[in-house]
Design a protein around this motif. Sequence first.
Motif, mmCIF file in Angstrom:
data_model
loop_
_atom_site.group_PDB
_atom_site.id
_atom_site.type_symbol
_atom_site.label_atom_id
_atom_site.label_comp_id
_atom_site.label_asym_id
_atom_site.label_seq_id
_atom_site.Cartn_x
_atom_site.Cartn_y
_atom_site.Cartn_z
ATOM 1 N N HIS A 1 0.827 -1.202 0.000
ATOM 2 C CA HIS A 1 0.000 0.000 0.000
ATOM 3 C C HIS A 1 0.866 1.259 0.000
ATOM 4 N N HIS B 1 2.186 1.671 -3.504
ATOM 5 C CA HIS B 1 1.079 2.129 -4.351
ATOM 6 C C HIS B 1 0.836 3.624 -4.190
ATOM 7 N N SER B 2 0.917 4.122 -2.963
ATOM 8 C CA SER B 2 0.626 5.537 -2.732
ATOM 9 C C SER B 2 1.822 6.451 -2.987
ATOM 10 N N GLU B 3 3.043 5.932 -2.897
ATOM 11 C CA GLU B 3 4.222 6.801 -2.992
ATOM 12 C C GLU B 3 4.974 6.730 -4.321
#
Length: 187
Positions: free
Chosen positions: A141, A144-146
Amino acid sequence: MSTMQLGDDILGGRDHWVVRVTLATMFPPNERQLEAMADAADAHDMTVAARGPIVDDARDDAGMVFTAEVPADEIGQVPARALAIAQETCGYGIAMQVALVDLRICTAAVYEAEATRPDTPELLAATDVAELLGVSRQRVHQLHSERADFPAPYARLGSGPIWTRPAIEAFDKRWTRKPGRPARAVS
């Protein structure tokens, strides 16, 4: 070389082949046009299907797919028949913008095997991605976000995002890992 020689020499003497002709158009055929094509194709023992969804706006996958099972000596006639049917039934606007984009010739057994193979890609939840990458689910996660180069989810379900295996495998190949934990910010 005649078509008969092509059938005997290159096609190994098989007597029947499945020919799939994919035509692209600027706009998808509407229901009326598709029905007219189906009637005309039926007269030549061919089937036709819309290449993409039947809608009224331009699409990259607009067009139609004609399929016929023919003797080897008739293979060369199928693309011309398909093109003629599309041009005759779609009207002047579409007829001027029909293009052959794919031609597939195979045995009936290969065609059937391909037609019955599931077309849904192998999907991975965050836990599966973590296992494949050798990281924790939380790290998935975080990636995915960074990271801009981390694949976008194929879909989002109530249980969270899911990805395709090929997308994650491609990311894994290009991902340069740094050993150890990242340094904590000192306050």
